[in-house]
Design a protein around this motif. Sequence first.
Motif, PDB file in Angstrom:
ATOM      1  N   GLY A  41       8.849   2.876  -0.527  1.00 50.83           N
ATOM      2  CA  GLY A  41       9.789   2.518   0.525  1.00 50.83           C
ATOM      3  C   GLY A  41      10.829   1.494   0.120  1.00 50.83           C
TER       4      GLY A  41
ATOM      5  N   ASP B 166      -2.640   3.135  -6.048  1.00 48.71           N
ATOM      6  CA  ASP B 166      -2.311   3.230  -4.627  1.00 48.71           C
ATOM      7  C   ASP B 166      -1.730   1.935  -4.075  1.00 48.71           C
TER       8      ASP B 166
ATOM      9  N   GLN C 159       0.865  -1.177   0.000  1.00 47.65           N
ATOM     10  CA  GLN C 159       0.000   0.000   0.000  1.00 47.65           C
ATOM     11  C   GLN C 159       0.903   1.229   0.000  1.00 47.65           C
ATOM     12  N   LYS C 160       0.859   2.015  -1.074  1.00 49.34           N
ATOM     13  CA  LYS C 160       1.717   3.191  -1.163  1.00 49.34           C
ATOM     14  C   LYS C 160       1.332   4.214  -0.093  1.00 49.34           C
ATOM     15  N   LEU C 161       2.330   4.902   0.419  1.00 44.25           N
ATOM     16  CA  LEU C 161       2.146   5.939   1.439  1.00 44.25           C
ATOM     17  C   LEU C 161       2.080   7.294   0.739  1.00 44.25           C
ATOM     18  N   ARG C 162       1.018   8.053   1.008  1.00 46.65           N
ATOM     19  CA  ARG C 162       0.875   9.382   0.403  1.00 46.65           C
ATOM     20  C   ARG C 162       1.604  10.424   1.223  1.00 46.65           C
ATOM     21  N   GLN C 163       2.482  11.186   0.533  1.00 50.55           N
ATOM     22  CA  GLN C 163       3.151  12.338   1.144  1.00 50.55           C
ATOM     23  C   GLN C 163       3.010  13.491   0.166  1.00 50.55           C
TER      24      GLN C 163
ATOM     25  N   LEU D  17       3.616   9.368  -3.946  1.00 56.09           N
ATOM     26  CA  LEU D  17       3.243   8.070  -3.399  1.00 56.09           C
ATOM     27  C   LEU D  17       4.530   7.300  -3.133  1.00 56.09           C
ATOM     28  N   ILE D  18       4.754   6.928  -1.877  1.00 55.24           N
ATOM     29  CA  ILE D  18       6.007   6.324  -1.434  1.00 55.24           C
ATOM     30  C   ILE D  18       5.846   4.807  -1.320  1.00 55.24           C
TER      31      ILE D  18
ATOM     32  N   GLY E 176       8.954   1.445   6.351  1.00 53.60           N
ATOM     33  CA  GLY E 176       8.192   1.942   5.208  1.00 53.60           C
ATOM     34  C   GLY E 176       7.187   0.913   4.704  1.00 53.60           C
ATOM     35  N   PRO E 177       6.406   1.290   3.700  1.00 50.92           N
ATOM     36  CA  PRO E 177       5.378   0.386   3.168  1.00 50.92           C
ATOM     37  C   PRO E 177       5.924  -0.959   2.684  1.00 50.92           C
TER      38      PRO E 177
END
Length: 127
Positions: free
Chosen positions: A30, A103, A19-23, A27-28, A64-65
């Motif tokens: 990791g 995502d 699951q990508k991390l939104r910043q 989209l991160i 991270g993800p």
Amino acid sequence: MAFIPGQPVTAVVQRIEIQKLRQGDNLILGFSIGGGIDQDPGQNPYSEDKTDKGIYVTRITPGGPADAAGLMMGDKIMQVNGWDMTMVTHDQARRTLTKKKEDVVRLLVTRKSLEEAVKQSMSYPRQ
């Protein structure tokens, strides 16, 4: 795992969903990758076969993800969201992984420990 271009590949794979991390607008995932058909496979520290031009995970961001999903350094990425990654350039792999409208990234990866576990289980006598 020996690989001959144009021939079927047999590999023990694991499914990993990240699951990508939104910043902000980013989209991160990791993790970082190395390899590709346009890279020097002799520089790949994760492949015993120095002609292997696959895409490998070279760095994991702790916490991270990708770390949370179970991805490991040295994993070879075979597929991303159903797309074959065995014969792509480094940039094609990067673009496939970082699509803004997705995502979630679903990977099929292979790793040395998976192959070794299968080989060991096949060598035990059946009862």
